[in-house]
Design an enzyme around this catalytic site. Structure first.
Site, PDB file in Angstrom:
ATOM      1  N   PHE A 394      13.954 -52.104 -30.075  1.00 20.94           N
ATOM      2  CA  PHE A 394      12.881 -51.596 -30.936  1.00 20.94           C
ATOM      3  C   PHE A 394      11.862 -52.704 -31.242  1.00 20.94           C
ATOM      4  O   PHE A 394      10.816 -52.763 -30.592  1.00 20.94           O
ATOM      5  CB  PHE A 394      13.459 -51.008 -32.215  1.00 20.94           C
ATOM      6  N   GLN A 397      10.565 -58.256 -36.755  1.00 18.83           N
ATOM      7  CA  GLN A 397       9.549 -58.292 -37.806  1.00 18.83           C
ATOM      8  C   GLN A 397       9.622 -59.607 -38.567  1.00 18.83           C
ATOM      9  O   GLN A 397      10.705 -60.136 -38.825  1.00 18.83           O
ATOM     10  CB  GLN A 397       9.754 -57.119 -38.776  1.00 18.83           C
ATOM     11  N   LEU A 456       4.637 -44.806 -33.353  1.00 16.68           N
ATOM     12  CA  LEU A 456       3.956 -45.643 -34.344  1.00 16.68           C
ATOM     13  C   LEU A 456       2.442 -45.646 -34.159  1.00 16.68           C
ATOM     14  O   LEU A 456       1.737 -46.277 -34.960  1.00 16.68           O
ATOM     15  CB  LEU A 456       4.476 -47.082 -34.266  1.00 16.68           C
TER      16      LEU A 456
END
Length: 585
Positions: A394, A397, A456
């Site tokens: 994925f 961050q 997204l």
């Protein structure tokens, strides 16, 4: 008399007469065919909340199948013996719109989709993904968790080619009218621990569920002593980070901000005839000025420029029609402030504990996000900041100086707006995008994709792309994480080098263009008095070529004459018109 006069004289009655007139057997009414949708429980025929299935692919809700199996001990569909241990928990994945879909192909499940589940993990996929990535390649590893499995572990949840497999009239509990008593359902509603073997803290928690004490705990964030301790530690870390940032800013007021020398500065210096040292110093001064504006709380974009408008200021007309304004006899163009975005890409290098990442920034498409990222990098804001969240397949961050995922702010001191563009999508590995908590809530946090995440799009601002250091990104992805997706081995940003900063180079380009325009104007002025532009008249009778010509004169109605060589063509232009001030009146 007639040809068929004896047609009724027969020794039998027809089937229709027997069925309609003589009370015979009636024809059975056709029962409409009903098929159970994949998202519904096979026991209650309602959408499930916590799905489980059996090895034959029938899906149930755990809250409905548990009391049924405890009471009857048989399969609700086939009627075969069934135990609670035989139930397999399922994990259905949803997209951003709340629809069930395949987590690998992002294909939305419909009544025509071939849906399968893996018995060992319970993850649900479309059959096309398992067929192409597992069966054909003989890669018997789970697509999301990499756990090994066998071909017999593939459970078919829905097969559009076998529509008769889940006909409601063939279910065992429908044929025999088997159902859980209302008393048991009431017990389940009143007692959360009914039919569940629990002990210890979990039992105490279910007993206190719905009490005033539980409501008070929920208002403070929920959880037990461990959760309270973690929240207190996180709050202390945030306060400490804020005070540290404040102290650093106070201690570094007199220090010169760090500016990486741009490779375009050298090229610009060579074009404009300056030394490399002068170009470097100029870029540093501009950066210091930009950072000073941000620290002073200036909310205007740094790349705002004053541009000459095609409209006048209107001062002349105001002074002519109103006595409250001073007389103005010349029209001047109005200057307006516009935001001029850079036309070049920016380039930075993230030096991490696992290697370097070279990132290309789309300053021409997402100017605010890129300006925020570059300025924070120049200030050393990201130095020593860890990547606090990493999810395999994925994204990773970071960008929060507190390391909790709740901190960080932009160079403007507040959140800035999103910058969506159809040219920039979350497609491909290495896309850099802004992390947010909702629309127009961008700060300092960003994330880098490990794989495409099209759900997204138009929710997060894409502003960069990793163009070097893919192996570093793979090393970061392979780091193990805990239950909160926090890397067990620290992944930290050591330093950020800014290679190309279009925001400090745009002024140099404009200065160079202005110098070229001035130089061209000076050349035109130098040619204005040359002999081939304005030849001087030669008097009649002289020794030059003009001795054969007479000077052209123009008679005026007032009795005089004007030399024609003295006449010049007037230039037209609105800005050169000047009005009288009426002082002689």
């Amino acid at each position: 008399m007639g040809k068929k006069q004896h047609s009724k004289d027969r020794m039998f009655i027809t089937k229709t007469e027997w069925a309609t007139e003589w009370g015979g057997a009636k024809s059975r009414e056709s029962v409409p065919f009903k098929r159970l949708p994949f998202y519904c429980c096979a026991l209650t025929f309602t959408p499930f909340e916590v799905p489980v299935c059996t090895e034959d692919g029938n899906v149930f809700d755990i809250t409905n199948i548990t009391p049924y199996v405890r009471k009857y001990g048989r399969h609700p569909v086939t009627g075969t013996p069934l135990k609670i241990d035989d139930l397999i928990p399922l994990t259905f994945h949803k997209n951003s719109e709340g629809e069930y879909h395949c987590p690998v192909l992002n294909k939305v499940f419909t009544e025509f989709t071939h849906i399968v589940a893996i018995k060992t993990t319970g993850n649900v996929y479309c059959y096309e993904a398992v067929k192409e990535l597992n069966i054909k390649t003989k890669n018997w590893k789970e697509l999301l968790t990499d756990e090994p499995f066998k071909r017999e572990h593939i459970i078919t949840i829905q097969n559009p080619n076998a529509i008769d497999s889940k006909a409601l009239i063939d279910f065992d509990h429908v044929k025999k009218s088997l159902k859980v008593d209302d008393e048991e359902l009431k017990k389940m509603e009143s007692d959360p621990s009914y039919n569940i073997n629990i002990t210890g803290d979990l039992k105490q928690m279910l007993v206190e569920l719905g009490t005033e004490k539980a409501k008070e705990i929920a208002m403070h964030g929920g959880g037990g002593n461990k959760a309270k301790t973690e929240r207190a530690a996180a709050l202390a870390a945030i306060l400490a980070a804020r005070s540290r940032v404040k102290d650093d800013n106070e201690s570094k007021d007199d220090e010169k901000p760090k500016q990486s020398y741009s490779i375009v500065d050298a090229a610009s210096a060579a074009v404009h005839g300056r030394s490399a040292a002068a170009a470097k110093a100029d870029a540093s001064h501009k950066t210091a000025a930009r950072i000073a504006m941000h620290m002073a709380g200036d909310r205007k974009p740094v790349n705002a420029k004053m541009v000459k408008s095609r409209f006048t200021s209107g001062a002349a007309s105001r002074s002519f029609t109103s006595t409250s304004y001073d007389p103005v006899t010349k029209n001047e163009y109005e200057y307006v402030e516009v935001e001029k975005n850079p036309k070049k890409k920016g380039y930075v290098c993230l030096q991490t504990t696992h290697g370097d990442l070279n990132i290309e920034l789309h300053c021409d498409i997402a100017p605010r996000a890129c300006e925020n990222f570059i300025t924070l990098s120049e200030r050393g804001y990201y130095n020593g900041v860890v990547f606090h969240r990493s999810i395999r397949n994925f994204m990773i961050q970071g960008g929060d100086p507190t390391g909790t995922g709740r901190g960080g702010e932009s160079i403007w001191g507040k959140a800035f707006k999103d910058e969506f563009n159809s040219k920039l999508t979350h497609s491909g590995r290495g896309v850099v995008s802004m992390a947010n908590s909702g629309p127009h809530s961008n700060g300092s946090q960003f994330f880098i994709l490990y794989k495409s995440a099209n759900h997204l799009n138009f929710k997060h601002t894409v502003f960069g792309m990793v163009v070097g250091g893919i192996n570093t990104l793979s090393a970061m992805e392979n780091v193990e994480t805990d239950d909160d997706d926090r890397p067990l081995k620290e992944i930290k940003i050591l330093n950020v080098n800014v290679y190309v900063n279009p925001y400090t180079e745009s002024n140099e380009e404009e200065d160079g263009k202005a110098k070229e325009d001035n130089k061209a104007g000076e050349e035109e002025n130098s040619f204005a008095d040359s002999w081939y532009n304005n030849p001087e008249p030669t008097p009649s009778g002289g020794t030059g070529v003009g001795r054969y010509l007479t000077s052209k004169t123009i008679d005026t109605p007032f009795g005089g004459s004007i030399d024609g060589s003295a006449l010049k063509k007037q230039k037209l232009g609105g800005s050169s018109v000047e009005f009288a001030n009426f002082s002689s009146w």
